[in-house]
Design a protein around this motif. Sequence first.
Motif, mmCIF file in Angstrom:
data_model
loop_
_atom_site.group_PDB
_atom_site.id
_atom_site.type_symbol
_atom_site.label_atom_id
_atom_site.label_comp_id
_atom_site.label_asym_id
_atom_site.label_seq_id
_atom_site.Cartn_x
_atom_site.Cartn_y
_atom_site.Cartn_z
ATOM 1 N N ASP A 44 26.232 -86.956 -44.394
ATOM 2 C CA ASP A 44 26.243 -85.604 -43.818
ATOM 3 C C ASP A 44 26.977 -85.582 -42.486
ATOM 4 O O ASP A 44 26.851 -86.513 -41.700
ATOM 5 C CB ASP A 44 24.806 -85.143 -43.538
ATOM 6 C CG ASP A 44 23.996 -84.974 -44.795
ATOM 7 O OD1 ASP A 44 24.436 -84.242 -45.681
ATOM 8 O OD2 ASP A 44 22.907 -85.573 -44.877
ATOM 9 N N GLU A 89 16.900 -76.975 -44.125
ATOM 10 C CA GLU A 89 18.163 -76.622 -44.777
ATOM 11 C C GLU A 89 17.994 -75.932 -46.122
ATOM 12 O O GLU A 89 16.997 -76.102 -46.819
ATOM 13 C CB GLU A 89 19.026 -77.864 -44.952
ATOM 14 C CG GLU A 89 18.421 -78.868 -45.895
ATOM 15 C CD GLU A 89 19.333 -80.061 -46.175
ATOM 16 O OE1 GLU A 89 20.542 -79.979 -45.963
ATOM 17 O OE2 GLU A 89 18.806 -81.083 -46.640
ATOM 18 N N HIS A 98 25.771 -78.102 -42.202
ATOM 19 C CA HIS A 98 26.526 -79.330 -42.410
ATOM 20 C C HIS A 98 27.147 -79.409 -43.797
ATOM 21 O O HIS A 98 26.809 -78.645 -44.700
ATOM 22 C CB HIS A 98 25.659 -80.565 -42.139
ATOM 23 C CG HIS A 98 24.414 -80.644 -42.968
ATOM 24 N ND1 HIS A 98 23.209 -80.160 -42.544
ATOM 25 C CD2 HIS A 98 24.182 -81.151 -44.207
ATOM 26 C CE1 HIS A 98 22.293 -80.372 -43.470
ATOM 27 N NE2 HIS A 98 22.856 -80.974 -44.497
ATOM 28 N N GLU A 105 20.966 -83.318 -38.793
ATOM 29 C CA GLU A 105 21.497 -82.491 -39.889
ATOM 30 C C GLU A 105 20.662 -81.214 -40.042
ATOM 31 O O GLU A 105 21.129 -80.222 -40.556
ATOM 32 C CB GLU A 105 21.549 -83.250 -41.224
ATOM 33 C CG GLU A 105 20.200 -83.428 -41.867
ATOM 34 C CD GLU A 105 20.238 -83.549 -43.388
ATOM 35 O OE1 GLU A 105 21.269 -83.278 -43.997
ATOM 36 O OE2 GLU A 105 19.197 -83.907 -43.940
ATOM 37 N N ALA A 137 25.310 -77.156 -46.572
ATOM 38 C CA ALA A 137 23.944 -76.787 -46.187
ATOM 39 C C ALA A 137 23.954 -75.811 -45.022
ATOM 40 O O ALA A 137 24.749 -75.944 -44.086
ATOM 41 C CB ALA A 137 23.159 -78.038 -45.800
ATOM 42 N N GLU A 148 28.001 -81.753 -50.621
ATOM 43 C CA GLU A 148 26.904 -80.885 -50.191
ATOM 44 C C GLU A 148 27.414 -79.883 -49.162
ATOM 45 O O GLU A 148 28.246 -80.216 -48.328
ATOM 46 C CB GLU A 148 25.801 -81.733 -49.545
ATOM 47 C CG GLU A 148 24.611 -80.920 -49.048
ATOM 48 C CD GLU A 148 23.609 -81.758 -48.213
ATOM 49 O OE1 GLU A 148 23.744 -83.002 -48.188
ATOM 50 O OE2 GLU A 148 22.733 -81.160 -47.582
HETATM 51 ZN ZN ZN Z 1 21.636 -81.757 -46.113
#
Ligand code: ZN
Length: 408
Positions: A378, A248, A343, A338, A316, A314
């Motif tokens: 996530d 990521e 995500h 993830e 990503a 977050e």
């Molecule tokens: Zn992440």
Amino acid sequence: MLEKEFLERFSQITLKMGVNLQKDQGLLIVCPVEKHHVAEALCETAYKMGAGTVTVRWECESIERLNYLHDSQRYLTQVPQWVVKSREYLLQENFCYVAISAEDPNCFNGVPADRINKAVQARSKALKKFSDKVMANAIRWCVVSVPTLNWAKTVFPNSPSPQEDLLDAIAKTMRLDSENPLLEWEKHVDNLQRRSNILNDCNFSYLHFTSNNGTDLKVGLADGHNWLSAKEKAQDGLEFIANLPTEEIFTAPHRLRVDGKVYSAKPLVYNGSVIDNFCLTFKDGKVTDFNAERGYQTLKELLDTDQGVLRLGEVALIGKNSPIAQSGILFYNTLFDENASCHLAFGKGYPTTINNSDKMTRQQLKEAGLNDSIEHVDFMIGTCDLKVVGVNKDGSQTTLFLDGDWVI
Ligand code: ZN
Ligand code: ZN
């Protein structure tokens, strides 16, 4: 891959690329009891590398399940001081820390969700100082996985040898099956770094996600946001990789600037329960409506944790051609899932995703748009037709993703 060969390579990559263990440094390994020999392999490699000491914290889900079911109200939410102190000790001594994530996704089936959530929230609250420091890279840490029996059976329900199959899958995603895994990791890390540099140069105001499943979401980025990828710098200046595998490139959304609707692309396993086919509506950064075909109650409990969990911490980006995505395997484990899909995360943002965050107060971080919560969870949104466009303050646009993969 033979388990012996796996463990040798796994230990090397985890301790060298992952936590970047130094001579005379302390190491803590958090390991499921059933994988005693994995902790032993890590321990041996660590001492060969010159570790000062190695400590193992054993975890056991079946006991934890009994605790959740039967602890009296008082003990269910009580976190002993020695637990808090043990975390403080890690910080004081600058230990590095390897956590083996290998949960059975169904281990807490049948345990009332409110009991689990009460216990988890009490622990998160009691350990918030520690997790804040870890998220600000006060120590070097790394999450890795090895197959446990019940987890492997969930991932490969029809296989006569699920643990071997999961071991092979993990070896591939960790690039342990290549001739020189360390070299492969160097190359991979450089490539991720190249893209995060491009994104940092662009300094977008927001990202626009669209997909045929109905996703149409604008995710504003925090002021002074910083895109990070695999390698991060700890406060002692040494580099480490917090997740192995990792694919990521991620940064901080602005807590007040997320608008639209987003649909999940993969199930989310939260506290041992599965939430699937869910959607969320955001207005001014906050979840205002949600639904789930499966696990609605669990999602509701999660979103009731605190005010911060209703906002994002977050965003990503991961292309659909990453080895994990390519494997097509649903791992029922966030570390892998993830990394198979773009995500977002409910809850706390990483201070490290804001430039100069080490010189900023909590209030300044909040004003820049960084979110705070006791949770960080996530959830996957990257469908194979996902389009992502970066939009600048002046309205100019750059396409980053088409049909679920990078175009830069
Ligand atoms: Zn992440
Ligand atoms: Zn995350």
